[in-house]
Design a protein around this motif. Structure first.
Motif, PDB file in Angstrom:
ATOM      1  N   ASP A  67       0.828  -1.216   0.000  1.00  0.00           N
ATOM      2  CA  ASP A  67       0.000   0.000   0.000  1.00  0.00           C
ATOM      3  C   ASP A  67       0.857   1.259   0.000  1.00  0.00           C
ATOM      4  O   ASP A  67       0.545   2.233  -0.692  1.00  0.00           O
ATOM      5  N   LYS A  74       1.275   7.036  -6.739  1.00  0.00           N
ATOM      6  CA  LYS A  74       0.186   7.976  -7.023  1.00  0.00           C
ATOM      7  C   LYS A  74       0.611   9.416  -6.741  1.00  0.00           C
ATOM      8  O   LYS A  74       0.306  10.334  -7.512  1.00  0.00           O
ATOM      9  N   ASN A  93      -0.415 -11.125  -5.628  1.00  0.00           N
ATOM     10  CA  ASN A  93      -1.295 -10.105  -5.051  1.00  0.00           C
ATOM     11  C   ASN A  93      -0.741  -8.703  -5.279  1.00  0.00           C
ATOM     12  O   ASN A  93      -1.500  -7.754  -5.520  1.00  0.00           O
ATOM     13  N   ARG A  96      -1.321  -7.810  -8.898  1.00  0.00           N
ATOM     14  CA  ARG A  96      -2.742  -7.506  -9.085  1.00  0.00           C
ATOM     15  C   ARG A  96      -3.082  -6.119  -8.532  1.00  0.00           C
ATOM     16  O   ARG A  96      -3.829  -5.344  -9.157  1.00  0.00           O
ATOM     17  N   ALA A  97      -2.515  -5.794  -7.367  1.00  0.00           N
ATOM     18  CA  ALA A  97      -2.764  -4.477  -6.766  1.00  0.00           C
ATOM     19  C   ALA A  97      -2.212  -3.365  -7.647  1.00  0.00           C
ATOM     20  O   ALA A  97      -2.826  -2.291  -7.773  1.00  0.00           O
ATOM     21  N   ARG A  99      -1.883  -3.469 -10.916  1.00  0.00           N
ATOM     22  CA  ARG A  99      -2.784  -3.371 -12.072  1.00  0.00           C
ATOM     23  C   ARG A  99      -4.079  -2.652 -11.697  1.00  0.00           C
ATOM     24  O   ARG A  99      -4.556  -1.784 -12.445  1.00  0.00           O
ATOM     25  N   GLU A 100      -4.640  -2.995 -10.532  1.00  0.00           N
ATOM     26  CA  GLU A 100      -5.898  -2.381 -10.097  1.00  0.00           C
ATOM     27  C   GLU A 100      -5.741  -0.905  -9.772  1.00  0.00           C
ATOM     28  O   GLU A 100      -6.717  -0.145  -9.807  1.00  0.00           O
ATOM     29  N   ALA A 101      -4.513  -0.488  -9.470  1.00  0.00           N
ATOM     30  CA  ALA A 101      -4.253   0.926  -9.192  1.00  0.00           C
ATOM     31  C   ALA A 101      -4.051   1.724 -10.478  1.00  0.00           C
ATOM     32  O   ALA A 101      -3.787   2.930 -10.427  1.00  0.00           O
ATOM     33  N   GLY A 102      -4.167   1.046 -11.624  1.00  0.00           N
ATOM     34  CA  GLY A 102      -4.006   1.724 -12.898  1.00  0.00           C
ATOM     35  C   GLY A 102      -2.558   1.912 -13.308  1.00  0.00           C
ATOM     36  O   GLY A 102      -2.248   2.702 -14.203  1.00  0.00           O
ATOM     37  N   SER A 109       1.652 -11.457 -15.879  1.00  0.00           N
ATOM     38  CA  SER A 109       0.329 -11.261 -15.291  1.00  0.00           C
ATOM     39  C   SER A 109       0.256 -11.913 -13.917  1.00  0.00           C
ATOM     40  O   SER A 109       0.993 -12.862 -13.625  1.00  0.00           O
TER      41      SER A 109
END
Length: 500
Positions: A67, A74, A93, A96-97, A99-102, A109
């Protein structure tokens, strides 16, 4: 569709962080370093365009803080994250995080990482391809008596291995049936404590194994190539110390077949990015699929040396969505490369890690010598991380030339303040088994004892002279200001200085 990466955060430290940042600088990509409080003065922090402290020294409170790392991205408008190796590099994980954060994850992958992260899952994934497998159980052991019957069928000795294992953890050799239950308990216990997963399976134990791996590259358009093999059989505690490319024993036919199998393994999980498919090779040169590492390997420089391909640059191109421009039939092996890992370890004391300050630290130089490191003279070796100081790589037209360059480079490498693996690696370079290519993963057990280092030339006087010379040189230099800063973000002066 391609997406240009303009700013990249390296979620790592030390030599691999510097390695990635150097390629980014060549590509015109700005970089962000993260660092723990223990690494505040590290070269990778100063080299980056920006640097942010992410926590205290323990990696669980800094380099593994998903995090916090994503929050830094960001705040600083970062486009992509390169994980290097270790830490979060094979954490599905985390990928994936990201990727999900853009953000762009410079790697495969999350699904591919997950699939290949389980040895049993990897075996199942590649089972539809014609890839040789070591005889054993296809699934985790749930019935111990049935497992014993399987072991008897394939013949002892066998290996009990943790499905989620790595680095030799959760792995036990069983020589006879009477040892089965005891070794099973130990393997399961270690697997739970190390990985939180007690799943284990059994395989036939290859008694004289060589560890040979194939480098692969895949893009997001289904193109996959291999960049030949690396021999990684000289190990201690099931971890590599000496690597080379190509292997001294593979024939062109075996090399081509191993390459085909490695590409099929990558295809089985829809792989893109840089990855490594590992094989066990027996004394008859039969090879068997072992596992896939879904990241950049520590030993990737030897592949770069013999192919001329910058693997980090290719990873970034692939992450941007660009297709591979390298064709399989365009690749060829040119020359030979050898790499040693320079650890702060005491070879005379069972390779136990050593801590201290680098009172002398002078790198070897010259034709055919490459040093990837993240330390400077005067720095301390932190106790919180892997004790590797550097990777020393030599390149020659022939294997003999690369080995001779390595011996010369080891002799020129001046390190005092900590014990290192340099004397052990020199012993390897001069040993007949290594020189002839007739060695396997039991090299250390067969040939090495602390006493053999006593036969090497006494370097005490040389080290003392080097330390004195370094001290005198240091006295002549103007004292630099402390690199420590209270600012949350450090900004590089590199571009500013370059324009002056």
């Amino acid at each position: 569709m391609t997406t240009a990466i303009r700013k990249l955060l390296v979620a790592n430290r030390g030599e691999i962080a510097l390695r990635v940042m150097r390629t980014c600088r060549e590509m015109g990509i700005r970089t962000v370093a993260i660092y723990s409080e223990a690494d505040r003065l590290s070269p990778h922090v100063r080299y980056a365009d920006e640097a942010v402290c992410v926590g205290p020294p323990p990696s669980s409170e800094s380099y593994l803080q998903t995090d916090v790392i994503i929050d830094v991205c960001k705040k600083l408008a970062v486009d992509a994250i390169h994980p290097g190796y270790g830490f979060l590099s094979e954490n599905a994980n985390f990928a994936r995080a990201v990727r999900e954060a853009g953000l762009i994850f410079v790697g495969p992958s999350p699904e591919a990482i997950e699939m290949m992260g389980s040895k049993l899952g990897a075996k199942a994934a590649v089972s539809t391809y014609n890839i040789p497998m070591v005889p054993g159980t296809p699934d985790a052991i749930s019935d111990r008596e049935a497992a014993k019957r399987t072991a008897a069928e394939i013949g002892y000795p066998i290996l009990i291995k943790a499905s989620a294992g790595g680095g030799g953890k959760g792995m036990r050799i069983v020589q006879m049936e009477q040892e089965f239950d005891e070794q099973m308990e130990r393997a399961v216990s270690e697997a739970i404590s190390s990985f939180g997963d007690g799943s284990v399976f059994i395989e036939k134990y290859v008694t004289s194994p060589r560890h040979v791996e194939i480098q692969v590259l895949g893009d997001q358009h289904g193109n996959i190539i291999h960049l030949f093999e690396r021999e990684c059989s000289v190990q201690r505690r099931h971890q590599k110390v000496v690597e080379e490319a190509p292997s001294a024993v593979l024939t062109p036919e075996i090399r081509a077949e191993m390459g085909r199998c490695a590409v099929d393994v990558a295809r089985a999980c829809g792989y893109y990015g840089a990855g490594t498919v590992e094989f066990i090779v027996d004394d008859q040169l039969n090879f068997y699929f072992l596992e896939m590492n879904t990241r950049l390997q520590v030993e990737h420089p030897v592949t770069e040396q013999i192919t001329g391909v910058d693997l980090v640059k290719q990873m970034i191109y692939i992450a941007e969505g660009k297709p591979l421009t390298i064709k399989q039939d365009e690749l060829e092996i040119k020359g030979h490369a050898v790499e040693i890992r320079v650890y702060a370890e005491d070879p005379a004391n069972n390779f136990l890690p050593d801590v201290g300050t680098l009172h002398t630290y002078v790198r070897p130089q010259g034709n055919g010598v490459r040093v990837d490191d993240g330390f400077e003279q005067g720095m301390a070796i932190p106790i919180y991380y892997d004790p590797m100081i550097a990777k020393l790589i030599t390149y020659g037209a022939t294997r003999e030339e690369a080995i001779e360059k390595m011996i010369r480079a080891i002799d020129e490498y001046q390190i005092s303040g900590v014990q290192t693996t340099l004397p052990f690696c020199r012993f390897v370079m001069e040993h007949e088994a290594f020189r002839s290519g007739q060695f396997d993963t039991h090299f250390v057990q067969r040939y090495f004892t602390p006493q053999v280092l006593q036969a090497q030339p006494d370097a005490t006087e040389t080290q003392l002279a080097a330390t004195l010379a370094a001290w005198l040189l240091d006295q002549r230099k103007p004292k630099a200001e402390s690199a420590a800063t209270s600012l949350p973000v450090q900004r590089s002066k590199w571009k500013e200085n370059r324009l002056r």
